[in-house]
Design a protein around this motif. Structure first.
Motif, PDB file in Angstrom:
ATOM      1  N   THR A 193      76.511  40.448  69.848  1.00 42.69           N
ATOM      2  CA  THR A 193      76.388  39.816  71.168  1.00 42.69           C
ATOM      3  C   THR A 193      75.734  38.446  71.056  1.00 42.69           C
ATOM      4  O   THR A 193      76.199  37.459  71.662  1.00 42.69           O
ATOM      5  N   ASP A 194      74.669  38.355  70.282  1.00 43.88           N
ATOM      6  CA  ASP A 194      73.980  37.073  70.101  1.00 43.88           C
ATOM      7  C   ASP A 194      74.897  36.046  69.446  1.00 43.88           C
ATOM      8  O   ASP A 194      74.913  34.867  69.846  1.00 43.88           O
ATOM      9  N   ARG A 195      75.667  36.454  68.470  1.00 46.00           N
ATOM     10  CA  ARG A 195      76.587  35.525  67.794  1.00 46.00           C
ATOM     11  C   ARG A 195      77.679  35.041  68.751  1.00 46.00           C
ATOM     12  O   ARG A 195      78.004  33.844  68.790  1.00 46.00           O
ATOM     13  N   LEU A 196      78.230  35.971  69.516  1.00 46.06           N
ATOM     14  CA  LEU A 196      79.296  35.595  70.451  1.00 46.06           C
ATOM     15  C   LEU A 196      78.775  34.669  71.543  1.00 46.06           C
ATOM     16  O   LEU A 196      79.433  33.663  71.893  1.00 46.06           O
ATOM     17  N   ASN A 197      77.605  34.989  72.092  1.00 46.11           N
ATOM     18  CA  ASN A 197      77.048  34.154  73.164  1.00 46.11           C
ATOM     19  C   ASN A 197      76.738  32.749  72.689  1.00 46.11           C
ATOM     20  O   ASN A 197      76.764  31.793  73.478  1.00 46.11           O
ATOM     21  N   ALA A 198      76.442  32.612  71.376  1.00 49.71           N
ATOM     22  CA  ALA A 198      76.141  31.287  70.822  1.00 49.71           C
ATOM     23  C   ALA A 198      77.397  30.572  70.344  1.00 49.71           C
ATOM     24  O   ALA A 198      77.316  29.439  69.845  1.00 49.71           O
ATOM     25  N   GLY A 199      78.549  31.212  70.496  1.00 49.16           N
ATOM     26  CA  GLY A 199      79.805  30.597  70.069  1.00 49.16           C
ATOM     27  C   GLY A 199      80.013  30.588  68.572  1.00 49.16           C
ATOM     28  O   GLY A 199      80.782  29.776  68.050  1.00 49.16           O
ATOM     29  N   ASN A 200      79.330  31.472  67.883  1.00 50.01           N
ATOM     30  CA  ASN A 200      79.430  31.520  66.420  1.00 50.01           C
ATOM     31  C   ASN A 200      80.470  32.537  65.967  1.00 50.01           C
ATOM     32  O   ASN A 200      80.856  33.438  66.712  1.00 50.01           O
ATOM     33  N   LEU A 201      80.898  32.364  64.724  1.00 52.80           N
ATOM     34  CA  LEU A 201      81.898  33.261  64.152  1.00 52.80           C
ATOM     35  C   LEU A 201      81.344  34.672  64.012  1.00 52.80           C
ATOM     36  O   LEU A 201      80.209  34.872  63.583  1.00 52.80           O
ATOM     37  N   THR A 202      82.122  35.648  64.386  1.00 51.80           N
ATOM     38  CA  THR A 202      81.780  37.056  64.149  1.00 51.80           C
ATOM     39  C   THR A 202      82.935  37.724  63.416  1.00 51.80           C
ATOM     40  O   THR A 202      84.078  37.243  63.446  1.00 51.80           O
ATOM     41  N   VAL A 203      82.635  38.818  62.751  1.00 51.79           N
ATOM     42  CA  VAL A 203      83.655  39.673  62.143  1.00 51.79           C
ATOM     43  C   VAL A 203      83.341  41.110  62.549  1.00 51.79           C
ATOM     44  O   VAL A 203      82.198  41.415  62.914  1.00 51.79           O
ATOM     45  N   PRO A 204      84.321  41.985  62.542  1.00 53.93           N
ATOM     46  CA  PRO A 204      84.042  43.392  62.879  1.00 53.93           C
ATOM     47  C   PRO A 204      83.010  43.985  61.931  1.00 53.93           C
ATOM     48  O   PRO A 204      82.989  43.680  60.733  1.00 53.93           O
ATOM     49  N   VAL A 205      82.149  44.829  62.474  1.00 50.92           N
ATOM     50  CA  VAL A 205      81.107  45.483  61.682  1.00 50.92           C
ATOM     51  C   VAL A 205      81.253  46.994  61.849  1.00 50.92           C
ATOM     52  O   VAL A 205      81.368  47.488  62.975  1.00 50.92           O
TER      53      VAL A 205
END
Length: 557
Positions: free
Chosen positions: A377-389
């Motif tokens: 959630t923190d990564r998405l809200n900051a507009g950063n790249l995420t990958v499935p975990v």
């Protein structure tokens, strides 16, 4: 006692103490018994007590004359009885008339002049009678007491203990073997594993089942390392029409030249085994003295868990899962470490088995789910790249209705993209999962979460697993991957599994990949993803964020 390695039996001769003031009598007994036993001598009762005081457990029998100077045989028996030695150490009295010797604790007698047949038969019978206390009823080999006693006998008189190993083996999740194949077949598997250890190429000096599914070995240190243990610890068995591969971990303690009880050596090997988990990429761990500093006993660990969760002492780690074609991070597995305020960083191999046993594992697993959700959630809200975990779920978790409802609530909420959090369930857990639990798994998939079958190849592997259970990703266990290049049949089987998985619409992850030749084989076999030390060990959240940020920059260039 039974030591199945016949070619090694001569190394553990049984020790007998002859106590007689007559040198001629001692010489005759040495002539009769010397080929079969290791013999020690005492000229009087006091010398005998002095010898036994050093380590009475190193002896299996005392031959005791009654009439001697300084301290006679009756006096020796009285002292042995007072010190509790007679419970473990039998005494045969040398006398034509044992008198009160039986009342004082003697087990048998024979007289002078010595009849070799009588002497041999009575000694054999008494040692066999006492051996029952040191024999494991299931395997027919040594039990814990027998292993300790035989080890003390072996080392008696040896000044240098270096060059020897004590190995502790733990068969993981053996309860599931009993559930799948039945108790009788499970017992047979334990017997077969015991015999596999006895006949192993490193030719152990002593082997014992010390409890349940725990085994120990005493052996000489190998000259060419311990890679042979990978095969021993991933041996395949077939029982009740089911083929499975045991998942065995081993801890190794290098013996040192300092006073230490055999039980202490076992404890150190057991402690090392506790550090062997999937991140190490091997079946064994060698003890070092730093391990003792992070040891927490079971009672302290269980009582500290809730405090540790409340204080957020458990830290999230990630191990990247790489796309074989692009060599970029495609996803990650969430792992957990305990940053204990006093003990420092504690490996999961030390605390997860205890939490599973005590029923606290679901508290920890739910903690991981929440932390993964928070991280993404923190990564998405900051507009950063995420990958499935992906998060590991224990079979026990499915019996926690509140936990399952919270997970489904997170998946239904829409706060994260579909497939952002996925779930890994071990192959052995799948094999015994109940219908109600399978309905929960199906609901997770309907919510977009992918289900990964973990550790395929270590438990109950068969192509029937691919047919009977619905999941999305197959994770091939590292023990299977490590056979690539050694066993042509394994390579062929792996290629078939990958091909069949693709035909069934499944992606394949290879775990525990360490060597370039493994990567090349998997690439040529069309494996989809790779996880292992070749690309990255588990890293903390900050390091993983840096890795994702660097990947994003590279993609933008």
């Amino acid at each position: 006692m039974q030591v199945r390695n016949v070619h090694r039996e001569h190394k553990v001769k049984q020790n007998i103490l002859i106590v007689d003031d007559s040198e001629i009598s001692r010489e005759i007994l040495i002539h009769i018994l010397g080929d079969e036993y290791t013999l020690y001598q005492a000229e009087n009762g006091q010398q005998a007590i002095d010898i036994l005081s050093e380590n009475y457990r190193a002896f299996q029998l005392v031959l005791l004359d009654i009439h001697m100077p300084v301290l006679d045989g009756y006096g020796v028996l009285e002292i042995m009885k007072q010190r509790g030695w007679l419970k473990e150490l039998p005494v045969i009295v040398i006398s034509s008339d044992p008198g009160d010797a039986y009342k004082r604790g003697a087990t048998d007698f024979f007289s002078k002049p010595f009849d070799p047949d009588v002497v041999n038969v009575r000694i054999h019978n008494i040692i066999s009678l006492y051996d029952r206390y040191y024999t494991d009823n299931l395997t027919g080999g040594l039990n814990r007491k027998g292993f300790i006693r035989q080890s003390e006998i072996f080392f008696h008189g040896k000044e240098d203990k270096t060059g020897y190993d004590l190995m502790f083996f733990d068969i993981k999740d053996f309860k599931a073997v009993n559930e799948l194949t039945g108790i009788a077949n499970g017992d047979q598997v334990l017997r077969e594993f015991y015999h596999d250890l006895c006949d192993a190429q490193f030719a152990p000096i002593l082997v014992a089942r010390i409890e349940a599914d725990h085994f120990v070995c005493l052996s000489e240190q190998p000259e060419e390392g311990y890679d042979f243990l990978n095969e021993i610890c991933s041996r395949r068995y077939e029982k009740n029409g089911k083929t499975f591969q045991l998942n065995v971990h081993c801890g190794i303690y290098h013996l040192e030249n300092k006073p230490m009880a055999i039980s202490g050596m076992i404890d150190r090997a057991r402690l090392a085994e506790g550090f062997s988990d999937s991140e190490y990429g091997r079946a064994y761990v060698i003890y070092d003295h730093t391990m003792k500093n992070v040891y927490i006993d079971n009672a302290e660990l269980s009582s500290s868990l809730m405090r540790g969760l409340e204080q957020e002492e458990f830290k999230l780690f990630f191990q990247p899962i790489m796309d074989v074609k692009t060599e970029k991070i495609a996803s990650a597995e969430a792992l957990i470490r305990w940053q204990h305020p006093e003990k420092g960083m504690i490996s999961p191999g030390m605390f997860i088995p205890v939490l599973e046993k005590d029923g606290y594992i679901s508290n920890l697993d739910m903690y991981v789910v929440r932390k993964v959700k928070e991280f993404l959630t923190d990564r998405l809200n900051a507009g950063n790249l995420t990958v499935p975990v992906s998060v590991n779920l224990s079979r026990i978790d499915f019996y926690d209705e509140q936990m399952m409802q919270e997970i489904l609530s997170i998946l239904h909420s829409g706060q994260l993209p579909s497939g952002a959090i996925n779930f890994e369930i071990t192959e052995s857990a799948y094999a015994v999962i109940e219908e109600r639990s399978q309905a929960i798994v199906d609901e997770m998939r309907r919510c977009g979460a992918k289900i990964l079958m973990d550790d395929f190849g270590t438990g109950y592997s068969s192509f029937g697993m691919l047919q009977d259970f619905d999941f999305d990703v197959l994770k091939i266990a590292m023990e299977f991957i490590h056979q690539v290049g050694r066993n042509p049949r394994t390579s062929a089987i792996l290629q078939s599994i990958i091909q069949l998985s693709h035909e069934l619409g499944l992606n394949v992850v290879a775990e525990g990949v360490e060597k370039p030749e493994h990567v090349e084989f998997l690439r040529q076999s069309s494996c989809d993803f790779i996880q292992g030390y070749y690309y990255s060990r588990p890293v903390d959240a900050d390091t993983f964020m840096v890795m994702l940020d660097q990947q994003k920059k590279q993609c933008e260039m």
